[in-house]
Enzyme design. Structure first.
Site, PDB file in Angstrom:
ATOM      1  N   ASP A 172      -5.576  13.158 -25.764  1.00  0.00           N
ATOM      2  CA  ASP A 172      -5.702  11.765 -25.322  1.00  0.00           C
ATOM      3  C   ASP A 172      -5.070  10.889 -26.401  1.00  0.00           C
ATOM      4  O   ASP A 172      -5.666  10.653 -27.450  1.00  0.00           O
ATOM      5  CB  ASP A 172      -7.183  11.431 -25.118  1.00  0.00           C
ATOM      6  CG  ASP A 172      -7.398   9.979 -24.687  1.00  0.00           C
ATOM      7  OD1 ASP A 172      -6.461   9.160 -24.797  1.00  0.00           O
ATOM      8  OD2 ASP A 172      -8.521   9.670 -24.244  1.00  0.00           O
ATOM      9  N   LYS A 212      -1.914  -0.163 -24.745  1.00  0.00           N
ATOM     10  CA  LYS A 212      -2.263  -0.268 -26.170  1.00  0.00           C
ATOM     11  C   LYS A 212      -0.968  -0.277 -26.990  1.00  0.00           C
ATOM     12  O   LYS A 212      -0.184  -1.199 -26.829  1.00  0.00           O
ATOM     13  CB  LYS A 212      -3.243   0.847 -26.536  1.00  0.00           C
ATOM     14  CG  LYS A 212      -4.565   0.679 -25.739  1.00  0.00           C
ATOM     15  CD  LYS A 212      -5.602   1.736 -26.025  1.00  0.00           C
ATOM     16  CE  LYS A 212      -6.807   1.535 -25.112  1.00  0.00           C
ATOM     17  NZ  LYS A 212      -7.804   2.616 -25.253  1.00  0.00           N
ATOM     18  N   GLU A 271      -0.536   4.796  -0.558  1.00  0.00           N
ATOM     19  CA  GLU A 271      -1.348   5.996  -0.794  1.00  0.00           C
ATOM     20  C   GLU A 271      -0.500   7.255  -0.625  1.00  0.00           C
ATOM     21  O   GLU A 271       0.263   7.375   0.334  1.00  0.00           O
ATOM     22  CB  GLU A 271      -2.526   6.034   0.178  1.00  0.00           C
ATOM     23  CG  GLU A 271      -3.727   5.281  -0.358  1.00  0.00           C
ATOM     24  CD  GLU A 271      -4.940   5.400   0.562  1.00  0.00           C
ATOM     25  OE1 GLU A 271      -4.835   6.007   1.634  1.00  0.00           O
ATOM     26  OE2 GLU A 271      -5.987   4.860   0.178  1.00  0.00           O
ATOM     27  N   ARG A 277      -1.880  -2.816 -18.021  1.00  0.00           N
ATOM     28  CA  ARG A 277      -3.076  -1.975 -18.010  1.00  0.00           C
ATOM     29  C   ARG A 277      -2.855  -0.839 -17.027  1.00  0.00           C
ATOM     30  O   ARG A 277      -2.503  -1.067 -15.868  1.00  0.00           O
ATOM     31  CB  ARG A 277      -4.306  -2.800 -17.612  1.00  0.00           C
ATOM     32  CG  ARG A 277      -4.528  -4.009 -18.487  1.00  0.00           C
ATOM     33  CD  ARG A 277      -5.943  -4.517 -18.428  1.00  0.00           C
ATOM     34  NE  ARG A 277      -6.763  -3.811 -19.385  1.00  0.00           N
ATOM     35  CZ  ARG A 277      -6.824  -4.102 -20.691  1.00  0.00           C
ATOM     36  NH1 ARG A 277      -6.129  -5.098 -21.189  1.00  0.00           N
ATOM     37  NH2 ARG A 277      -7.582  -3.401 -21.491  1.00  0.00           N
ATOM     38  N   TYR A 287       0.843  -1.197   0.000  1.00  0.00           N
ATOM     39  CA  TYR A 287       0.000   0.000   0.000  1.00  0.00           C
ATOM     40  C   TYR A 287       0.874   1.241   0.000  1.00  0.00           C
ATOM     41  O   TYR A 287       1.826   1.325   0.763  1.00  0.00           O
ATOM     42  CB  TYR A 287      -0.921   0.026   1.226  1.00  0.00           C
ATOM     43  CG  TYR A 287      -2.365  -0.036   0.794  1.00  0.00           C
ATOM     44  CD1 TYR A 287      -2.951   1.052   0.162  1.00  0.00           C
ATOM     45  CD2 TYR A 287      -3.113  -1.196   0.937  1.00  0.00           C
ATOM     46  CE1 TYR A 287      -4.249   0.991  -0.301  1.00  0.00           C
ATOM     47  CE2 TYR A 287      -4.410  -1.269   0.478  1.00  0.00           C
ATOM     48  CZ  TYR A 287      -4.988  -0.168  -0.141  1.00  0.00           C
ATOM     49  OH  TYR A 287      -6.261  -0.232  -0.618  1.00  0.00           O
ATOM     50  N   THR A 310      -3.333   5.732 -22.135  1.00  0.00           N
ATOM     51  CA  THR A 310      -3.280   4.399 -21.547  1.00  0.00           C
ATOM     52  C   THR A 310      -1.888   3.840 -21.815  1.00  0.00           C
ATOM     53  O   THR A 310      -1.165   4.326 -22.691  1.00  0.00           O
ATOM     54  CB  THR A 310      -4.316   3.450 -22.186  1.00  0.00           C
ATOM     55  OG1 THR A 310      -4.111   3.455 -23.602  1.00  0.00           O
ATOM     56  CG2 THR A 310      -5.739   3.884 -21.878  1.00  0.00           C
TER      57      THR A 310
END
Ligand SMILES: *Cc1c(COP(=O)(O)O)cnc(C)c1O
Length: 442
Positions: free
Chosen positions: A199, A228, A55, A234, A53, A225
């Site tokens: 984008d 791709k 954060e 991902r 974790y 992203t």
């Protein structure tokens, strides 16, 4: 063969993963947004970083134990900034859609006006698609489209901008075969004082290698992203350019806050590690050759399909994808072509074309070359693939979706079953499998 831990512990899931791995090996993926991450990327994603974790951001985490994780994330940030020549990068977005929501959240008050390319013209859902999306529900979304030559209608974009004064113009595509004019988009944004968000989810690989013009000199914010054309895990990245900093020096702060705590909790540091190594891969000569070949392969598909009489939206391609138009055969035909191709082991997706009236049963099929190029296929193989597409289209030339809405679904189900058992489709499926055997997935 040695048994894996997963195989011993959860055979049911193991079998499903094995079957999917086999499917990917045996079939030709022409979905332009799909690709194969390298073994190195997958190793990073499956690493112990998934357990942590973290954060917050490097040096200001809410949890202890992040000294090493900080270095991982800073490495990804450094590589993103260097590769694009920009002063700021955020590598935490879970995927492209959350990243776009985060950008909207950072740059525009809910209820204000945003503008993007319509889904039916090749834009993305998150660019202001009305009613069903975050971008269309919480913002007043204005959508521009294509001119009669199937190219972006910059005049419409300009006049809509003047009329509606959007605070954000988000510009990017998911089903568009031509080069984007970032300079023109920036001029339109400047005229109304809007932020220009580029984008580049689909074309990031081509942008990195200079095979598509870069938005860096023009856009204020860039989103992409990572799974791709980049071939990473991902995920997504958000960049702020020098232009962006000049317009608003607080952009980095605003975007950091919108990502965490605005929309996300703990970042997926394992995915971030995968992003870091995919950004390193993108600096290599091998990547440069891959990117060039992606376009050469799309061009090879274009010329072969055109020679065999298949209509292409806009007449062809300048990037990694093509939209095949079957609306002249019958409306909704793309749905049947995609299903028949799937039965033949060629996986693409149905896609709307300008003459479509029903977006659920579109008349086009979208095909792209990033995945086959990663497998090592070249122009010669694209000729074969185009030939098989043409054969499948010929096999189903008399098939037509029924007019009545209630009959469409049952017809498609029956059609799929029939295609699975069609001996002509079988022959193609075996040829596809033989070709695939020569080009193993990474
Ligand atoms: C794929 C894509 C997205 C969304 O990415 P997800 O990871 O699927 O959420 C956003 N914008 C564009 C232009 C895309 O092509």
């Amino acid at each position: 063969m040695e048994h894996t831990t997963l195989q011993i512990q959860d055979l049911e899931l193991f079998d499903l993963i094995e079957r999917e791995t086999r499917r990917q090996q045996d079939e030709i993926t022409l979905i332009p947004s799909e690709n194969y991450a390298s073994p190195a990327v997958r190793e990073a994603v499956a690493s112990a970083l998934a357990n942590k974790y973290a954060e917050g951001y490097a040096g200001r985490r809410y949890y202890e134990g992040n000294d090493i994780v900080d270095q991982v994330e800073l490495l990804a940030v450094k590589r993103a900034k260097e590769l694009f020549g920009v002063p700021y990068a955020n590598v935490q977005p879970y995927s492209g859609s959350p990243a776009n929501s985060e950008i909207f959240f950072a740059l525009a008050e809910p209820g204000s006006t945003v503008m993007g390319l319509a889904l039916s013209s090749g834009g993305h859902l998150t660019h202001g698609h009305p009613k069903v999306t975050f971008s269309g529900k919480y913002y007043k979304a204005v959508q521009f489209g294509l001119a009669s030559d199937a190219r972006i209608d910059y005049d419409q974009m300009a006049s809509l901008a003047r009329e509606h004064k959007p605070s954000i113009i988000i510009f990017g595509t998911t089903a568009y075969s031509f080069t984007l004019d970032w300079k023109r988009a920036r001029e339109i944004a400047d005229e109304v004082g809007a932020y220009l968000v580029a984008d580049i989810s689909h074309i990031i690989g081509l942008v990195i290698t200079g095979d598509h013009p870069s938005p860096v000199p023009y856009a204020h914010v860039i989103m992409s992203t990572t799974h791709k054309t980049l071939r990473g895990p991902r995920g997504a990245i958000i960049l702020v350019t020098e232009e962006g900093l000049q317009k608003d020096g607080d952009l980095p702060k605003k975007i950091d806050a919108a990502v965490m705590p605005g929309m996300q909790g703990g970042p997926h540091e394992n995915a971030i590690a995968g992003i870091a190594t995919s950004l390193l891969e993108a600096t290599t000569d091998e990547f440069k050759q891959y990117s060039r070949q992606v376009i050469l392969n799309a061009k090879a598909l274009e010329s072969e399909l055109r020679a065999k009489g298949i209509e292409l939206i806009g007449g062809g391609t300048e990037n990694h994808l093509l939209v095949l138009d079957f609306s002249k055969q019958s409306l909704g035909k793309g749905t049947l072509v995609a299903a028949a191709l799937n039965a033949a082991g060629i996986v693409a997706n149905r896609n709307t074309v300008p003459s479509d009236t029903n977006p659920f049963y579109p008349s086009g099929v979208r095909v792209g070359t990033p995945a086959v190029t990663t497998r090592g296929m070249k122009e010669h193989e694209m000729q074969k693939v185009a030939g098989w597409i043409v054969e499948v289209v010929e096999i189903i030339k008399d098939e037509k979706l029924p007019e009545a809405k209630e009959q469409k679904q049952s017809y498609i189900a029956e059609f799929r079953a029939r295609m699975q058992n069609d001996p002509r489709i079988h022959i193609i499926r075996n040829l596809v499998k033989d070709l695939c055997a020569q080009y193993p997935t990474p």
